[in-house]
Design an enzyme around this catalytic site. Structure first.
Site, PDB file in Angstrom:
ATOM      1  N   CYS A   1       5.697 -13.871  -9.363  1.00 22.17           N
ATOM      2  CA  CYS A   1       4.850 -13.854 -10.068  1.00 22.17           C
ATOM      3  C   CYS A   1       4.753 -12.437 -10.560  1.00 22.17           C
ATOM      4  O   CYS A   1       5.603 -11.505 -10.767  1.00 22.17           O
ATOM      5  CB  CYS A   1       2.858 -13.785  -9.709  1.00 22.17           C
ATOM      6  SG  CYS A   1       2.296 -12.174  -8.748  1.00 22.17           S
TER       7      CYS A   1
ATOM      8  N   GLY B   1       6.019  -0.658  -6.282  1.00 22.61           N
ATOM      9  CA  GLY B   1       6.700   0.590  -5.187  1.00 22.61           C
ATOM     10  C   GLY B   1       5.856   1.359  -5.087  1.00 22.61           C
ATOM     11  O   GLY B   1       4.681   1.290  -5.690  1.00 22.61           O
TER      12      GLY B   1
ATOM     13  N   CYS C   1      -4.000  -5.763  -2.663  1.00 20.33           N
ATOM     14  CA  CYS C   1      -3.691  -7.363  -3.467  1.00 20.33           C
ATOM     15  C   CYS C   1      -5.403  -8.188  -3.477  1.00 20.33           C
ATOM     16  O   CYS C   1      -5.966  -9.277  -4.508  1.00 20.33           O
ATOM     17  CB  CYS C   1      -2.680  -7.959  -3.504  1.00 20.33           C
ATOM     18  SG  CYS C   1      -0.971  -7.480  -4.147  1.00 20.33           S
TER      19      CYS C   1
END
Length: 393
Positions: free
Chosen positions: A214, A118, A82
């Site tokens: 989120c 995933g 991220c």
């Protein structure tokens, strides 16, 4: 820092729900064009490009940027979970600061599927297995979805240590919705109250509801970085510059300690922020506006303390005092953050950059933080990497 690095241009496309966007390459190309136009730079002048994405095949960066031009320049594909977008910024800033190049383009994009994240590679060790093992060791229920185990577990740790109530996380989510209502590029612009957040679907009893997480999002964002000398030579906007930046990875406490806040990135952020404040000679008390990684409301609360916005254990008071929004000590996530703006993973760090550059330029419209001159960006990826960036004007 040896050479001053400025952010000459930024751009992003509206974020959308999965299935409602263009393909990743078209979104990435459009965001790049927006940033180039904002900077007043032709693609032919770009000396290096960095393309960030997580859910995509190798050289997806070339696939996106070939729509913009095929100039033979180096294109470096970046994946740091991220924190991918900010890692691209970090690499471009380093290249310019060192004198290797004068101008770079950084683009991030993600075309995501609906539902929980995933892995596509199930025949080999997963990078986050060690983190989930830490959750197992510290008693997080195995039936809780994977990412919730880490970030929800970190929030639960804060609740146990400091008496924080679930209401605090609901107030963060409600604040995000109020901010996003003024952001035409945000995926969720409907205002919700703390009571509505608490009444939403329960994901972990007593710890988290669905609105505190989120959503998977599609989108793209980009930035043009250059040296101050290059900007002045070519008449580019050199007002916003990177005062300091740090990228950190985990210490042993993340996987061996007894505090899930560190597993979720508390230590990463605290160390990166400390480095940034020292390098910039500017402390948290001097910051006006913050874009931080609120993938879960729990993470935003924890990061208030990691970034030094409030003392450890006092995040709930910080929220109740209104010090995380307009009229308070800081404005945190004026864009609506990941919770409301959305979180297309590869684009997130560049969307944060876009928001903060607009804030410092004074052209954030209804979201404008009055008198903003120092901005702080926090972007974390489990596994792990954290990038903290300070921008000034």
């Amino acid at each position: 820092m040896t050479r001053k690095v400025v952010v000459a241009g930024v751009g992003m496309v509206p974020f959308t729900k999965p299935g409602a966007s263009e393909t990743y390459d078209l979104m990435g190309a459009q965001a790049a064009r927006f940033a180039l136009a904002d900077a007043g730079v032709e693609y032919q002048s770009i000396q290096q490009a960095y393309a960030g994405f997580v859910y995509g095949d190798s050289t997806a960066g070339q696939r996106a940027l070939y729509h913009v031009g095929m100039t033979g320049l180096p294109i470096i594909n970046v994946n740091n979970n991220c924190s991918t977008g900010s890692t691209g910024l970090y690499l471009a800033r380093q290249a310019i600061e060192s004198g290797a190049i004068d101008v770079a383009l950084v683009v991030g994009f993600e075309q995501m599927n609906a539902g929980a994240l995933g892995s596509y590679f199930t025949d080999r060790p997963l990078p986050l297995d060690l983190f989930f093992g830490q959750c197992d060791r510290l008693g997080v229920p195995p039936e809780v979805p994977p990412a919730l185990r880490i970030f929800g577990g970190a929030g639960l740790e804060h609740m146990k240590r400091f008496g924080t109530k679930i209401d605090a996380f609901a107030k963060i989510r409600a604040k995000a919705s109020r901010h996003a209502a003024n952001n035409p590029l945000a995926v969720f612009r409907q205002v919700v109250t703390p009571e509505e957040v608490l009444a939403d679907k329960v994901m972990w009893p007593g710890v988290m509801t669905r609105l505190m997480a989120c959503p998977p999002t599609c989108g793209a964002a980009a930035a043009v970085l250059c040296s101050e000398d290059y900007a002045k030579k070519h008449g580019l906007d050199s007002r916003v510059w990177i005062a300091a930046q740090a990228l950190t990875t985990d210490r042993p406490i993340a996987l061996e300690g007894d505090d899930l806040r560190y597993t979720a990135g508390f230590g990463l952020a605290k160390e990166a922020a400390s480095q940034v404040y020292e390098k910039a000679g500017v402390g948290a008390e001097d910051v006006d506006v913050v874009e931080l990684h609120d993938c879960f409301a729990h993470n935003e609360l924890i990061m208030y303390e990691a970034l030094g916005l409030c003392p450890e254990g006092e995040a709930a008071k910080f929220i109740d005092d209104g010090d995380n929004t307009y009229g308070g000590r800081y404005v945190v996530n004026p864009s609506g953050g990941l919770l409301s703006k959305g979180h297309p993973i590869g684009a997130t760090g560049l969307a944060q950059c876009t928001e903060l550059v607009q804030q410092l330029r004074g052209n954030a419209d209804k979201r404008q933080v009055e008198g903003a001159r120092v901005a702080l960006q926090h972007n974390v990826g489990l596994g792990g990497a954290c990038v903290v960036t300070m921008y000034r004007i």
